[in-house]
Design an enzyme around this catalytic site. Structure first.
Site, mmCIF file in Angstrom:
data_model
loop_
_atom_site.group_PDB
_atom_site.id
_atom_site.type_symbol
_atom_site.label_atom_id
_atom_site.label_comp_id
_atom_site.label_asym_id
_atom_site.label_seq_id
_atom_site.Cartn_x
_atom_site.Cartn_y
_atom_site.Cartn_z
ATOM 1 C CB SER A 142 3.437 -6.763 7.835
ATOM 2 O OG SER A 142 2.882 -5.528 7.484
ATOM 3 C CG ASP A 166 1.620 -5.537 10.422
ATOM 4 O OD1 ASP A 166 0.924 -6.351 9.780
ATOM 5 O OD2 ASP A 166 2.395 -5.888 11.337
ATOM 6 N NE ARG A 211 -2.555 -2.463 3.007
ATOM 7 C CZ ARG A 211 -3.546 -3.059 3.675
ATOM 8 N NH1 ARG A 211 -4.499 -2.326 4.156
ATOM 9 N NH2 ARG A 211 -3.551 -4.339 3.860
#
Ligand code: 0WK
Ligand code: 0WK
Ligand code: BGC
Ligand code: BGC
Length: 942
Positions: A605, A659, A541
């Site tokens: 993450s 994350d 993202r």
């Protein structure tokens, strides 16, 4: 003049076709299709009244649950004794059901004997009636040389309305037909039978099931026709049953699957619903019956009453001089003198008229041929009305089924039995035709139950046995997944131990407890434009964030999600970071900011060992990632190199966070009490604000500690509370709790299904805790359990299809779909269909239960882990009670219908001294990354 006219019309009438005379006299019994549709609509309304908890008590049509959940599936087998009580004949049978060879071609052998029931027992004491039944059973065992030593499973077909809370129990609501034995109404009929068997002695039978004859008939016909989901009896009594959606039956627990409902439609009209169709003859039959006001429809339809109706019509016509020139005999005045067998005889194709004359002779009536034609016509109209009313009732039931299944057309079979239907000429054809006319959208096949309903009763018992053993086996299979409170407490303790161990040792520890170099959560002063990049479980993202002091909600400008292809996830590290750089380039292009050297926060993450806020060495890949030459490397460095290689734009990467940390930061902006970040998505992990002094493994420069403490002194009241703790320097620890159990500490929890999943994973023996919890694995655990159940013959008829053997076919999203309360079982079946798994209702119920067990365990384990974290924070702060907020994100937490609820309950149960609020992250960890970057930058500017 008028007199001449009268005589002429009388004679012309006399010459008239006798049937016309009868038709006129009995016009009230002629029901046209629109009247039948009206009756059908009324009956469907009565059905709904009977099904709903609110109106059931007042409903005339009782809609009795039968606890029969499915029709035969060919796997039934065994030897059963059956008692068939309540129809015109009382039978004792032995039914041998052999397993099917080739679909359903199973063989059924039956031995039977009919035992008369003396009239006086029908109206005598119930005890004597059941003693007679039990003695007949004993006589049967004796006569058929069936060993009395062996325990015999027995099924009772009891053709009266019973309220059942289980298959082997039933309270008699009221007798009907010619049964009136005392002391049975309101009592459990199965108990009454067991009592009689004990009194008779010398035989060992286990009453496993009691069914209504309609249900047994449906099952009998269902053995050869899987479309048979309706049972119909038109015999001495009348009734129908059908497979209703469980969630429509308010009086029974559960929403899943179907259950056969015994409508007891004989009582339709007992509340006046048919008053405008009841004729004077019906009222006379009812008044003279032994249950006036009851079983109104039955008295218009069934064999017990048709003969009486004909007699009363003929009697009235005779009295009016319309027949036998007004001659009336005592026999004709006598109740029961015309039986339904007479009516059937009168209607016979060939010899109907001859039979009619003979019957009238037996009634001491001299009749003309026209009289015979007229009397035959009366029989026709009475039995025609009966078949029409049955057709209207069936039309309502079939429409209900079609509507239940949201079908435009319905293909279905009705299993039928009963002397009227079987022996009455033309009855069956008439019924079929009228049903077809009333509901042309249904393709209805009628199957006569051969050999009576006992095969069905035996099958119900066999199904009950199969379901009972299946239930036992499914429970056994699922029991390792059902964690007790003690086990969860153990997991909590072990998690706590691992947290402590991870903080101490720099060396390998299952729960790595990675310092994040994030010392504080946002204080609302963060501001500026930041690029947030996030490499998560499935996507990359890119997000542009414009932080405005304290106003997070409208700080997010734009974002773009780039799916990460598997070949990139599992290719080379260079390709991976080139892909990331390309996506960033595309995003900056899209935002027209390629030249703006933005400060960026990078959410990564995966477990990274950090030496500072802007470096992170990847310890090991998890989830679907396996890119080479990354583990042991600084991911910020690799990203910077990729950006350099791309040579299109430049970034100032000021922070890299996990994350969980990003999620905590973005939620802390809304709720300052948020000091924990939880991800329950493709992977799972948690971070929390640990006190620096407890993080023994990082070098602590005394100076640094003091500096942290001081800085915070000068902020407003809100900070008051935080002061209480803020004074103590903290750092956010990325626990990487997914690794709990990698040291074997969860081996007593891990099942062989989990071991299968682990062995087939990209990182066997790693991330054991994660593989019990997170979305990437739950579907696989379910698939392993389904494989096990199918191999055990408990599912999908034991067919282990290619689909079921395909790893990864059971996405976790299917769990969320299958477990959603809104989804009826039908939709579960369509989900399984999509997976190429052809399932039955029972299969879908079991699949849903397996999904539930796996996701429930996942949420509980996640809760146990979190309970350890909040308890540690409480103890860190020497508090009796801790109020804290957890920022949470991840598709499992956000999309699964039950995960978040079970997780919260488990935390409450295992950490009772903590009030834990959960704040689903709106901005995602991206905003958190930007905030972290802002916090990091603020520090640099100082
Ligand atoms: C035969 C079935 C029995 C049912 C009977 C109904 O085996 O269970 O009760 O049909 O028909 P009837 O004997 O009342 O005409
Ligand atoms: C949304 C967060 C992201 C995190 C993801 C986890 O913004 O950082 O990695 O949730 O959920 P998943 O996509 O694995 O279900
Ligand atoms: C009973 C039903 C039975 C039907 C057919 C009715 O009188 O109430 O339970 O199914 O007769 O035998
Ligand atoms: C990773 C963690 C991450 C979690 C949630 C795990 O597989 O090891 O770093 O926080 O997934 O995305």
């Amino acid at each position: 003049m008028f007199a001449v006219h009268l005589v002429l019309s009388f004679f012309s009438k006399l010459q008239e076709d006798p049937t016309k005379k009868v038709d006129r006299f009995m016009y009230a019994m002629h029901l046209h299709d629109d009247q039948l549709s009206d009756i059908s609509t009324r009956f469907q309304a009565e059905m709904k009244k009977g099904l709903s908890a609110e109106s059931n008590a007042a409903a005339a049509v009782k809609m009795l649950p039968t606890h029969v959940h499915s029709t035969p599936d060919g796997s039934e087998k065994g030897h059963f004794l059956v008692l068939d009580l309540g129809g015109s004949k009382f039978k004792v049978l032995q039914v041998k059901v052999r397993e099917g060879t080739g679909v359903r071609r199973g063989g059924v052998e039956m031995e039977e004997k009919t035992y008369p029931i003396p009239e006086e027992l029908l109206t005598g004491s119930g005890k004597e009636l059941f003693d007679h039944v039990s003695e007949s059973l004993k006589d049967f065992l004796h006569e058929k040389k069936i060993s009395v030593e062996k325990k015999h499973p027995l099924a009772l077909t009891f053709s009266f309305p019973c309220e059942q809370s289980a298959l082997n129990q039933g309270l008699l609501l009221n007798w009907s037909k010619n049964f009136r034995a005392r002391g049975v109404q309101g009592k459990d009929v199965v108990q009454a039978l067991r009592g009689a068997v004990n009194r008779t002695g010398g035989m060992d039978v286990e009453v496993l099931a009691m069914v209504n004859d309609t249900v047994a008939t449906m099952m009998t016909c269902g053995f050869d026709d899987r479309y048979c989901e309706v049972g119909l009896i038109v015999g001495s009594g009348t009734n129908a049953c059908y497979m209703e959606e469980l969630h429509h039956i308010d009086l029974v627990e559960g929403d899943e699957g179907r259950m056969c409902v015994n409508t007891e439609w004989g009582a339709f009209g007992d509340d006046g619903a048919l008053n405008d169709y009841i004729t004077e003859f019906d009222r006379e039959v009812d008044a003279a019956s032994n249950n006036p006001g009851k079983q109104i429809l039955e008295k218009m339809v069934s064999g017990m009453y048709l003969g009486e109706l004909v007699r009363l019509v003929v009697l009235k016509m005779a009295k009016l001089g319309l027949l036998f020139e007004g001659q009336v005999s005592d026999a004709l005045r006598t109740k029961g003198k015309i039986t339904t067998a007479h009516v059937a005889a009168m209607e016979e194709y060939k010899h109907g008229l001859r039979n009619t004359r003979n019957i009238l002779v037996d009634l001491d009536l001299s009749s003309t041929p026209d009289d015979c034609i007229a009397v035959q016509r009366v029989s026709t109209i009475v039995s025609f009305r009966s078949s029409n009313l049955v057709a209207a009732g069936l039309a309502a039931i079939l429409t209900q089924i079609r509507q239940n299944r949201h079908l435009r057309t319905l293909r279905i079979t009705v299993g039928v039995d009963g002397t009227v239907y079987k022996t009455h000429p033309r009855y069956a054809n008439r019924l079929h035709k009228v049903v077809q006319r009333l509901i042309p959208e249904c393709h209805v096949r009628f199957v006569l139950s051969d050999g009576g309903s006992s095969k069905g009763a035996a099958l119900v018992t066999a199904v009950a046995q199969r379901l009972a053993s299946q239930r036992r086996q499914v429970d056994e299979t699922l029991s390792p997944l059902r964690l007790s409170g003690e086990q969860l407490l153990l997991v909590k303790k072990r998690m706590r131990g691992a947290l402590e161990a991870g903080l101490k040792s720099k060396g390998p520890s299952a729960v790595k407890m990675l310092p994040s170099y994030v010392y504080q959560t946002p204080d609302g002063t963060e501001h500026g434009k930041y690029l947030a990049l996030g490499l998560g479980g499935t996507n990359f993202r890119a997000l542009l964030v414009d932080l405005k002091k304290g106003l997070l909600q409208n700080s997010r400008l734009n974002h773009k999600i780039y799916p990460t292809p598997v070949e990139i996830m599992q290719g080379s590290g260079e390709e991976l970071f080139d892909h990331i750089a390309q996506c960033v380039g595309d995003f900056l292009d899209y935002m027209g900011m390629k030249s703006a050297r933005l400060p960026a926060g990078f959410t990564f993450s995966f477990p990274c060992e950090q030496a500072g806020i802007d470096t992170g060495t990847l310890v090991s890949w998890t989830k679907r990632f396996k890119a080479t030459d990354c583990e042991g490397h600084d991911v910020v460095g690799m990203l910077r190199e990729a950006i350099k290689r791309r040579n299109e734009f430049d970034l100032d990467i000021v922070s890299v966070v996990n994350d969980t940390v990003g999620t905590m930061m973005s939620c802390a902006c809304e709720d300052p009490q948020c000091e924990i970040g939880l991800i329950a998505g493709t992977g799972t992990n948690v971070c929390y604000m640990e006190e620096l002094k407890n993080i023994e493994k990082i070098e602590q420069e005394k100076g640094q500690m003091e500096r942290e403490g001081e800085e915070k002194q000068d902020d407003g009241a809100e900070r008051e509370k935080k002061e209480e703790h803020a004074g103590i320097p903290k750092m956010c620890i990325n626990t990487e709790w997914g690794g709990l159990g990698d040291d074997g500490s969860l081996d007593d929890i891990i099942t062989h299904y989990d071991s299968e999943v682990d062995q087939n994973s990209l990182n066997p023996r790693k991330q054991r805790f994660e593989k019990l919890i997170s979305g990437m694995y739950l579907g696989e655990v379910v698939r392993q359990v389904l494989l096990n159940l199918t191999r055990g013959g408990l599912l999908f008829r034991g067919q282990v299809t290619e689909a079921l053997k395909t790893p990864g076919i059971f996405h976790t999203k299917y769990l969320s779909q299958i477990e959603s309360d809104r989804l009826a079982l039908l939709q579960v079946r369509s989900v399984l269909q999509q997976l190429g798994l052809d399932s039955t209702c029972d299969d879908s119920i079991i699949v849903k239960e397996v999904c539930g067990a796996v996701s429930h365990r996942a949420a509980q384990l996640c809760g146990a882990g979190l309970a350890a974290v909040v308890d540690k924070i409480k103890e860190n702060r020497g508090l009796d009670h801790l109020d804290i907020t957890v920022g949470v994100d991840g598709s499992l937490y956000k999309l699964h219908p039950h995960f978040s609820g079970v997780l919260q309950q488990t935390v409450k149960m295992l950490a009772p001294q903590c009030t834990v609020s959960f704040l689903p992250s709106e901005g995602g960890s991206g905003t958190g990354a930007a905030l972290t970057a802002a916090v990091a930058r603020k520090k640099l500017e100082k």
